[in-house]
Design a protein around this motif. Structure first.
Motif, PDB file in Angstrom:
ATOM      1  N   PHE A 158       4.862   3.457  -3.149  1.00 57.15           N
ATOM      2  CA  PHE A 158       4.086   4.441  -2.394  1.00 57.15           C
ATOM      3  C   PHE A 158       2.933   5.023  -3.205  1.00 57.15           C
ATOM      4  N   GLY A 159       2.929   4.820  -4.532  1.00 59.52           N
ATOM      5  CA  GLY A 159       1.818   5.259  -5.371  1.00 59.52           C
ATOM      6  C   GLY A 159       1.841   6.728  -5.757  1.00 59.52           C
ATOM      7  N   TYR A 160       3.003   7.339  -5.763  1.00 55.84           N
ATOM      8  CA  TYR A 160       3.141   8.747  -6.121  1.00 55.84           C
ATOM      9  C   TYR A 160       3.990   8.899  -7.379  1.00 55.84           C
ATOM     10  N   SER A 161       3.723   9.960  -8.137  1.00 59.47           N
ATOM     11  CA  SER A 161       4.596  10.327  -9.259  1.00 59.47           C
ATOM     12  C   SER A 161       5.799  11.088  -8.695  1.00 59.47           C
ATOM     13  N   TRP A 162       6.778  11.350  -9.554  1.00 61.34           N
ATOM     14  CA  TRP A 162       7.934  12.143  -9.143  1.00 61.34           C
ATOM     15  C   TRP A 162       7.470  13.512  -8.608  1.00 61.34           C
ATOM     16  N   THR A 199       0.562   3.989   1.532  1.00 60.09           N
ATOM     17  CA  THR A 199       0.596   4.486   0.159  1.00 60.09           C
ATOM     18  C   THR A 199      -0.303   5.709   0.030  1.00 60.09           C
ATOM     19  N   LYS A 200      -0.230   6.348  -1.117  1.00 61.04           N
ATOM     20  CA  LYS A 200      -1.091   7.491  -1.423  1.00 61.04           C
ATOM     21  C   LYS A 200      -2.565   7.117  -1.285  1.00 61.04           C
ATOM     22  N   SER A 201      -2.901   5.891  -1.672  1.00 60.16           N
ATOM     23  CA  SER A 201      -4.299   5.446  -1.620  1.00 60.16           C
ATOM     24  C   SER A 201      -4.722   4.965  -0.229  1.00 60.16           C
ATOM     25  N   GLY A 202      -3.793   4.929   0.719  1.00 55.81           N
ATOM     26  CA  GLY A 202      -4.130   4.517   2.085  1.00 55.81           C
ATOM     27  C   GLY A 202      -3.819   3.068   2.403  1.00 55.81           C
TER      28      GLY A 202
END
Length: 173
Positions: A91-95, A137-140
């Motif tokens: 998903f492109g995210y940190s904790w 994802t976070k980046s779309g």
């Protein structure tokens, strides 16, 4: 688990105050146990297939599992409270980011109604396996999750703590 925090008053003696220790859920054996036990009760098979002590399984699921695991709470607009490293990468995210994200934002707006219907089915039935749906994802970037299993996070007393999902496969769109 508790720890002691010492405070010194300017003119008085040192006092001790009991305060709860905040363990991140990715390191919390009790949260792992909630994930694993509720999964096993509802699906009749283990979440982690290797036999290992709870502390080791907690770390393995977060750090090394080859599949994504996410969990959200029971808020009216549920927030993710857990996302293992495989989920974070996909998903492109940190904790810190993923555990502040409303779970509905893991799907694009046009796909949120279908996602909500899926969540409602799981609420009625306890779990659903074989789910497939588009996520973002976070980046779309859009991707397909395949063969996902979503289940209710129910403790031994039947109290609902949220829902969790295992995503064994994804593919880019």
């Amino acid at each position: 688990m508790l720890y002691r925090e010492r405070h010194r008053r300017r003119t008085g003696p040192t006092i001790s105050v009991e305060m709860p220790q905040m363990i991140p859920l990715h390191s919390d054996p009790a949260f792992y146990q909630l994930l694993a036990d509720s999964y096993a009760r509802l699906l009749g098979r283990p979440l982690v297939h290797q036999a290992m002590p709870v502390a080791e399984a907690t770390e393995w699921l977060y750090e090394h599992a080859p599949f994504a695991v996410l969990a959200h709470n029971t808020d009216p607009d549920p927030l993710f409270v857990y996302g293992n490293k495989a989920a974070q990468r996909r998903f492109g995210y940190s904790w810190a980011e993923i555990t502040r994200l409303p779970s509905r934002l893991s799907a694009e707006a046009p796909n949120r109604e279908e996602r909500q219907q899926f969540l409602a089915r799981v609420q009625r039935l306890g779990y659903e396996a074989g789910y497939k749906g588009v996520r973002i994802t976070k980046s779309g970037q859009r991707f397909m999750i395949e063969e996902a299993t979503l289940w209710q996070l129910l403790d031994m007393d039947g109290k609902l703590h949220g829902q969790a999902v295992v995503i064994p496969r994804t593919r880019d769109l």
